[in-house]
Scaffold this active site. Structure first.
Site, PDB file in Angstrom:
ATOM      1  N   GLY A  73       0.786  -1.259  -0.059  1.00 17.72           N
ATOM      2  CA  GLY A  73       0.101  -0.104  -0.068  1.00 17.72           C
ATOM      3  C   GLY A  73       0.873   1.204  -0.002  1.00 17.72           C
ATOM      4  O   GLY A  73       0.649   2.335  -0.727  1.00 17.72           O
ATOM      5  N   ALA A 205      -2.177  -6.078  -0.040  1.00 21.88           N
ATOM      6  CA  ALA A 205      -2.964  -7.560   0.001  1.00 21.88           C
ATOM      7  C   ALA A 205      -3.160  -7.916   1.507  1.00 21.88           C
ATOM      8  O   ALA A 205      -4.166  -8.510   1.833  1.00 21.88           O
ATOM      9  CB  ALA A 205      -1.957  -8.483  -0.779  1.00 21.88           C
ATOM     10  N   CYS A 330       1.661   2.056  12.608  1.00 23.84           N
ATOM     11  CA  CYS A 330       2.765   2.796  12.810  1.00 23.84           C
ATOM     12  C   CYS A 330       3.238   3.761  13.550  1.00 23.84           C
ATOM     13  O   CYS A 330       4.093   4.170  14.188  1.00 23.84           O
ATOM     14  CB  CYS A 330       2.872   3.544  11.296  1.00 23.84           C
ATOM     15  SG  CYS A 330       2.155   2.957   9.899  1.00 23.84           S
TER      16      CYS A 330
HETATM   17  C1  LIG Z   1      -2.129  -0.272   5.965  1.00 19.96           C
HETATM   18  C2  LIG Z   1      -2.078   0.997   4.877  1.00 19.96           C
HETATM   19  C3  LIG Z   1      -1.333   1.495   4.318  1.00 19.96           C
HETATM   20  C4  LIG Z   1       0.114   0.952   3.959  1.00 19.96           C
HETATM   21  O1  LIG Z   1       0.200  -0.278   3.259  1.00 19.96           O
HETATM   22  P1  LIG Z   1       1.355  -1.122   3.392  1.00 19.96           P
HETATM   23  O2  LIG Z   1       0.954  -2.252   2.600  1.00 19.96           O
HETATM   24  O3  LIG Z   1       1.081  -1.802   5.046  1.00 19.96           O
HETATM   25  O4  LIG Z   1       2.517  -0.419   3.042  1.00 19.96           O
HETATM   26  C5  LIG Z   1      -1.578   2.680   3.579  1.00 19.96           C
HETATM   27  N1  LIG Z   1      -2.878   3.086   3.784  1.00 19.96           N
HETATM   28  C6  LIG Z   1      -3.909   2.633   4.489  1.00 19.96           C
HETATM   29  C7  LIG Z   1      -5.303   3.367   4.699  1.00 19.96           C
HETATM   30  C8  LIG Z   1      -3.838   1.508   5.110  1.00 19.96           C
HETATM   31  O5  LIG Z   1      -4.435   1.029   6.078  1.00 19.96           O
END
Ligand SMILES: *Cc1c(COP(=O)(O)O)cnc(C)c1O
Length: 390
Positions: A73, A205, A330
Site C-alpha cells: 500500500g 494485500a 505505525c
Molecule cells: C495499511 C495501510 C497503508 C500501508 O500499506 P502497506 O501495505 O502496509 O504498506 C496505507 N494506507 C492505509 C489506509 C492503510 O490502512
C-alpha cells in the site's frame, strides 16, 4: 493465565487465507523463473504474473494494463502521488497538491516529500468532525496548477468512509486526476474505478487476508505517471524491479476471495462492531466514538476514552490477552497525539486516549463479550493511576 489471545486489530493486518497460501505455493521453487526471461522458465512465471493481472483487472472492471503491481500500500500511494505530480510538473508546470489531514502517513509523507524536495505547495483540505471531506471543499480548492488530489477512501484510524465518487466527479469536471488510498477499504467495499470514479486507486494485500509486501495501483490509461524508481522496463516501464510472482498471485487470489465473500464478511463484522460500539459507549464513562457513526468501515470501532493514556491501556489489554490498537499500527510506541484525531477537533489530551478495535473473519461474539467484560476494569485502573492534570 491467558487461555487464548484475542486479535482485535484487523485494520493493522490480517492472517493469510489458507487458499491464498495454496495458490502461491508453486511459485516459490517450482515455477521460480523471472517473468522477464525469454525461456520456458520465464514464460511460466510471466503467465502466472499476467494471469494474476487479468484476474484482478476482471474484478476491478479495468484493463490489465491499468494495473501496476507494487511492494504494498505504501508504495502504491507513493507511486500514484509522486509519479503523477512529477509528470504534471514536467508537462504543465503544475505545483499544487490537494490532500487531507486524515491520510495514512504513506500519503501525508509522499506529499511532504513533494513539498520538501520538488517545490510543491501541499494544501490540506478541511474535514468535518467525523473526518469527512466535502466535495464542495474540493471544488473550491482546485486550481489550474493543481497536479493531483489525494483523498483517503476508508480511514484506517477512524473508520470513516469518504464520498470518493462525488469528489471524483468534481475532479473529473476540472481535469485533475484523483487518487484514493483504498488500502483499508478494499477488504470491505467495492473499490472498482466504476464505483469510486477515481483515476488512481491504491490497494495492499495484507489488509484482506493476502500476504504482506505486495500491493497494486490502478492507474487509468489516460493518466500521465512517471516512474519514481528508475530501473528496468517492468510494469509497462512505470515500476521497475523484478515482480514478486508468488506474492502477486497471492494478492489476486485474496482479492477474488474478498470480492466473493464481501457480503457475508461485512454482515458478520458489522454485528460484532456494533456490539463493540454499544458496549464501550455504555460501559466506559465519557467514552466517545471517533469517525462517522454511519459511514464507516463495517469492522471498525474507534474511541477516545478520557483520562486514559492509549499506550498504557494497550499494554494492559495485551497482558489480559486482547490485541487492540490506538490508531495506525505505525504509531505504536509514539506518545504524541495522532494528527488525524487533532484534525477532527479533539484536544491533544483527548487524542492521547484513543482506542481502535477492528474485528475480522475469525472474531466470535464470545471474543467481544470477553473484551467488554475486561475493558471497563482496565480503564478504571488506568484512571486511578493517572494523576489528573492540574
Ligand atoms: C495499511 C495501510 C497503508 C500501508 O500499506 P502497506 O501495505 O502496509 O504498506 C496505507 N494506507 C492505509 C489506509 C492503510 O490502512
Amino acid at each position: 493465565m491467558i487461555e487464548r489471545r484475542i486479535y482485535l486489530d484487523y485494520a493493522a493486518t490480517t492472517p493469510v487465507d489458507a487458499r491464498v497460501v495454496e495458490a502461491m505455493r508453486p511459485y516459490w521453487d517450482e515455477h521460480f523463473g523471472n517473468p522477464s526471461s525469454v525461456h520456458a522458465f520465464g514464460q511460466a512465471a510471466e503467465a502466472a504474473l499476467e494471469g494474476a493481472r487479468e484476474r484482478l483487472a476482471a474484478r476491478l472492471g479495468c484493463a490489465p494494463a491499468e494495473i501496476l503491481f507494487t511492494s504494498g500500500g505504501t508504495e502504491s500511494d507513493n507511486l500514484a502521488i509522486r509519479g503523477v505530480a512529477l509528470a504534471a510538473q514536467a508537462r504543465r508546470c503544475a505545483r499544487h497538491v490537494l490532500t487531507t489531514p486524515v491520510e495514512h502517513p504513506a500519503v501525508l509523507n509522499a506529499c511532504a516529500y513533494l513539498r520538501r524536495h520538488h517545490g510543491f505547495e501541499v494544501e490540506h483540505l478541511h474535514v468535518d468532525g467525523f473526518g469527512v471531506v466535502d466535495p464542495e471543499t474540493v471544488a473550491a480548492a482546485l486550481r489550474p496548477d493543481t497536479a493531483l488530489v489525494s483523498v483517503i477512501c476508508g480511514n484506517n484510524e477512524i473508520g470513516t468512509i469518504n464520498p470518493v465518487a462525488d469528489i471524483a466527479a468534481v475532479c473529473r469536471s476540472r481535469g485533475v486526476p484523483l487518487h484514493t488510498d483504498a488500502v483499508q477499504a478494499a477488504a470491505w467495499l467495492s473499490v472498482s474505478p466504476a464505483d469510486l470514479g477515481a483515476d488512481l486507486i491504491s490497494i495492499g494485500a495484507h489488509k484482506f487476508y493476502g500476504p504482506k509486501g505486495v500491493g497494486a495501483l490502478y492507474c487509468r490509461a489516460e493518466v500521465d505517471l512517471i516512474p519514481v524508481q528508475p530501473g528496468g522496463e517492468q510494469e509497462g516501464g512505470r515500476r521497475a524491479g523484478t515482480q514478486n510472482v508468488p506474492l502477486i498471485v497471492g494478492l489476486a487470489r485474496a482479492f477474488e476471495i474478498a470480492d466473493d465473500e464481501r457480503h457475508e464478511r461485512s454482515e458478520h463484522a458489522r454485528a460484532l462492531r456494533d456490539r463493540v460500539i454499544d458496549g464501550v459507549l455504555s460501559a466506559v464513562d465519557g467514552a466517545r466514538l471517533t469517525g462517522h457513526p454511519a459511514h464507516r468501515l463495517p469492522n471498525h470501532a474507534s474511541f477516545v476514552l478520557p483520562g486514559v493514556e492509549a499506550n498504557r491501556l494497550l499494554a494492559a489489554l495485551d497482558l489480559a490477552g486482547f490485541a487492540c490498537s490506538s490508531g495506525s499500527a505505525c504509531k505504536t510506541g509514539d506518545p504524541s497525539p495522532s494528527s488525524v484525531l487533532l484534525a477532527l477537533g479533539l484536544t491533544p489530551d483527548e487524542a492521547l486516549g484513543s482506542l481502535r478495535v477492528t474485528v475480522g473473519r475469525s472474531t466470535e461474539p464470545s471474543d467481544i463479550e470477553a473484551f467488554l467484560d475486561t475493558l471497563p476494569r482496565l480503564v478504571a485502573t488506568q484512571r486511578r493511576l493517572t494523576v489528573p492534570a492540574a
